[in-house]
Design an enzyme around this catalytic site. Structure first.
Site, short mmCIF file in Angstrom:
data_model
loop_
_atom_site.label_atom_id
_atom_site.label_comp_id
_atom_site.label_asym_id
_atom_site.label_seq_id
_atom_site.Cartn_x
_atom_site.Cartn_y
_atom_site.Cartn_z
N ILE A 151 4.89 -0.67 3.72
CA ILE A 151 6.15 0.05 3.95
C ILE A 151 5.90 1.53 4.21
CG2 ILE A 151 8.34 0.73 2.87
CD1 ILE A 151 8.33 -2.03 1.46
N ASP A 170 -1.93 8.24 -1.49
CA ASP A 170 -2.21 6.87 -1.91
C ASP A 170 -3.46 6.89 -2.79
OD1 ASP A 170 -1.30 3.88 -0.59
OD2 ASP A 170 -3.18 3.93 -1.72
N ASP A 253 17.50 2.32 -4.82
CA ASP A 253 17.80 0.92 -4.49
C ASP A 253 17.32 -0.03 -5.59
OD1 ASP A 253 18.62 -1.16 -2.61
OD2 ASP A 253 16.49 -1.58 -2.31
N GLU A 258 18.10 -4.45 -13.86
CA GLU A 258 19.04 -4.84 -12.79
C GLU A 258 19.81 -6.08 -13.23
OE1 GLU A 258 16.74 -5.35 -9.19
OE2 GLU A 258 16.21 -3.23 -9.11
N HIS A 281 19.45 -3.19 -4.79
CA HIS A 281 18.14 -3.79 -4.44
C HIS A 281 18.23 -4.61 -3.15
CE1 HIS A 281 14.09 -5.11 -6.34
NE2 HIS A 281 14.00 -5.07 -5.02
N GLY A 283 17.07 -3.22 -0.15
CA GLY A 283 16.21 -2.59 0.86
C GLY A 283 15.64 -3.59 1.85
N GLY A 284 15.19 -4.71 1.33
CA GLY A 284 14.56 -5.70 2.22
C GLY A 284 15.48 -6.83 2.60
P1 NAI Z 1 1.81 -2.45 -0.51
O1 NAI Z 1 1.09 -3.15 -1.60
O2 NAI Z 1 1.51 -2.79 0.90
O3 NAI Z 1 1.63 -0.85 -0.69
C1 NAI Z 1 1.64 -0.20 -1.91
C2 NAI Z 1 0.73 1.01 -1.76
O4 NAI Z 1 0.90 1.86 -2.87
C3 NAI Z 1 -0.76 0.66 -1.71
O5 NAI Z 1 -1.36 1.26 -0.59
C4 NAI Z 1 -1.31 1.21 -3.02
O6 NAI Z 1 -2.66 1.62 -2.92
C5 NAI Z 1 -0.37 2.36 -3.25
N1 NAI Z 1 -0.28 2.82 -4.64
C6 NAI Z 1 -0.14 2.07 -5.76
N2 NAI Z 1 -0.02 2.85 -6.83
C7 NAI Z 1 -0.07 4.13 -6.40
C8 NAI Z 1 0.02 5.38 -7.03
N3 NAI Z 1 0.18 5.49 -8.35
N4 NAI Z 1 -0.09 6.49 -6.28
C9 NAI Z 1 -0.26 6.39 -4.93
N5 NAI Z 1 -0.34 5.23 -4.27
C10 NAI Z 1 -0.24 4.10 -5.00
O7 NAI Z 1 3.35 -2.69 -0.81
P2 NAI Z 1 4.58 -2.60 0.21
O8 NAI Z 1 4.80 -3.90 0.84
O9 NAI Z 1 4.42 -1.41 1.06
O10 NAI Z 1 5.79 -2.38 -0.83
C11 NAI Z 1 5.92 -1.14 -1.52
C12 NAI Z 1 6.93 -1.28 -2.62
O11 NAI Z 1 8.21 -1.59 -2.09
C13 NAI Z 1 6.61 -2.37 -3.64
O12 NAI Z 1 6.83 -1.88 -4.93
C14 NAI Z 1 7.61 -3.46 -3.33
O13 NAI Z 1 7.91 -4.24 -4.44
C15 NAI Z 1 8.80 -2.65 -2.87
N6 NAI Z 1 9.75 -3.38 -2.03
C16 NAI Z 1 11.08 -3.14 -2.24
C17 NAI Z 1 12.02 -3.80 -1.49
C18 NAI Z 1 13.46 -3.53 -1.70
O14 NAI Z 1 14.26 -4.40 -1.42
N7 NAI Z 1 13.83 -2.35 -2.14
C19 NAI Z 1 11.63 -4.80 -0.48
C20 NAI Z 1 10.22 -4.87 -0.26
C21 NAI Z 1 9.32 -4.20 -1.05
#
Ligand code: NAI
Length: 398
Positions: A151, A170, A253, A258, A281, A283-284
């Site tokens: 994302i 990151d 979001d 929740e 919630h 977002g997706g």
């Molecule tokens: P992803 O796993 O592809 O990316 C997460 C990134 O965060 C990774 O590159 C990781 O190295 C980095 N990271 C982890 N802890 C960190 C920290 N303390 N400091 C800096 N970087 C850190 O995950 P994706 O698919 O990009 O999703 C991101 C978030 O969005 C997840 O928490 C997911 O659950 C949430 N999400 C929320 C949705 C919604 O409806 N609001 C829908 C889809 C995802």
């Protein structure tokens, strides 16, 4: 083979699995542990969303289960280890809704920079407040993305295309897309950003990642977004910084607690602020993401069943390989103990069978082997392979 899809998974998933040759039953609701333990008999593919719990009992009750598809991102509802120990591969849809989250984040940052939520609230009560004061474009502002995964990196590309300067932080070294700049500490990112957008994953160490100390590092008048995980942000600290006016506006979001159903009441101290966009919630949650998930997951499930391809599996060693013309393919899943491959090869040699391709991937618990062999075999070969000690599952794919 039978597929059982629960929780109102999009109809096109049924069509996709039927086109791949499976018999599909689609139920609109989740099943509890007892109901699913009975219903799972004879099912090779189980499709669920977030409400169905795939427990050890469910897996133990299954007699034909090969794989589980989570038609969502999260897989906490599935006992992944128990599935693995029983040779059941699990797949999910890690990026089907990435774009949906990114579009909402972009829209929200623009709205907040223009103070539209407050203006909207005032106008709804009849108050006309036309002014340019405090209303800003996002162009040339610094966007700080925390977490540059699926994302975060997608947001980076789209944000840059509308003129934001993109910075990110990151834990891992990441390829910076476009002109984005990687910051080497969270503090450095927070200090430079006009907008901070959270996109980290839900690992435990990220609980309260943004608390009073981190807000104090941010610029006065910062716009803050959290569309990642509720526990990542200290809500009390966010509330204090909204009250003090340090934060110009926020979009949230996801929440530490929740409601479990739409019938439950939602309560948060953030409800008092007109400059906070709250969303449940979602977002997706778009129709496009649902359709995408309904295409992505069945493809993974069918490829696993028909070709042994485990690419993107969340609990199996990832393995994919092209098939050979005129060959037969066998898969052997076993406990990861020494000597299994030697035993497989001895049996094949004894039957005078030439191996066209052999691919092995292991993790701490299991070994997963795909074997392509060049000639007809008899049932004794299959029986011998199946009888190797520590075999979890053995299957002829074609
Ligand atoms: P992803 O796993 O592809 O990316 C997460 C990134 O965060 C990774 O590159 C990781 O190295 C980095 N990271 C982890 N802890 C960190 C920290 N303390 N400091 C800096 N970087 C850190 O995950 P994706 O698919 O990009 O999703 C991101 C978030 O969005 C997840 O928490 C997911 O659950 C949430 N999400 C929320 C949705 C919604 O409806 N609001 C829908 C889809 C995802």
């Amino acid at each position: 083979m039978k597929a059982l899809l629960l929780e109102n998974i999009h109809q096109s998933a049924k069509v996709n699995l039927e086109n791949a040759g499976f018999e599909v039953e689609l139920l609109p609701h989740a099943l509890n542990e007892q109901e699913l333990s009975e219903k799972i008999k004879g099912v090779s593919i189980l499709g669920i969303r977030s409400k169905t719990q795939v427990t050890a009992k469910v897996v133990d009750s299954a007699d034909e289960l090969q794989c589980v598809g989570a038609f969502c991102i999260g897989t906490n509802q599935i006992d992944l280890e128990h599935c693995k120990k029983n040779g059941v591969a699990v797949f999910n849809a890690p990026f089907s809704n990435t774009r949906s989250v990114v579009e909402l984040a972009l829209a929200e940052m623009i709205m907040l920079m223009r103070q539209i939520p407050e203006k909207n609230a005032r106008l709804h009560t009849g108050e006309w407040s036309k002014t340019a004061h405090g209303s800003n474009e996002v162009r040339t502002k610094n966007l700080g993305i925390v977490g540059y995964g699926n994302i975060g990196s997608q947001l980076s590309v789209l944000a840059e295309s509308i003129g934001l300067n993109v910075y990110f932080y990151d834990l891992e070294e990441k390829l910076a897309l476009g002109n984005a700049i990687q910051c080497h500490s969270l503090d450095a990112l927070l200090e430079i950003s006009d907008i901070v957008s959270m996109h980290v994953d839900g690992r435990v160490s990220n609980d309260l990642l943004i608390s009073e100390r981190e807000f104090s590092k941010m610029k006065d008048g910062v716009v803050f977004l959290n569309l990642s995980r509720g526990k990542v942000v200290d809500i009390e600290a966010l509330t204090n910084n909204l009250k003090s006016g340090k934060i110009k506006g926020a979009a949230v979001d996801v929440f530490p607690i929740e409601p479990k159903a739409n019938s439950e009441q939602f309560e948060s101290p953030l409800q008092q602020f007109p400059n906070v966009i709250l969303s449940p919630h979602v977002g997706g949650s778009t129709e496009e993401a649902q359709v995408d998930i309904a295409g992505f997951v069945p493809t993974k499930l069918a490829r696993y069943i028909q070709q042994g391809n485990t690419q993107n599996s969340v609990n199996f060693p990832n393995l994919q390989l092209p098939s050979f013309e005129g060959s037969h393919r066998l898969i052997h899943i076993h406990k990861n103990v020494p000597g299994i491959i030697a035993k497989i090869n001895n049996i094949l040699a004894k039957h005078n069978i030439n191996i066209l391709g052999q691919h092995l991937k292991t993790d701490e618990q299991i070994g997963f082997v795909i074997l392509d062999i060049n000639k007809e075999y008899d049932r004794t070969l299959l029986k011998e392979l199946e009888d190797i000690e520590h075999t979890i599952r053995f299957r002829v794919l074609y």
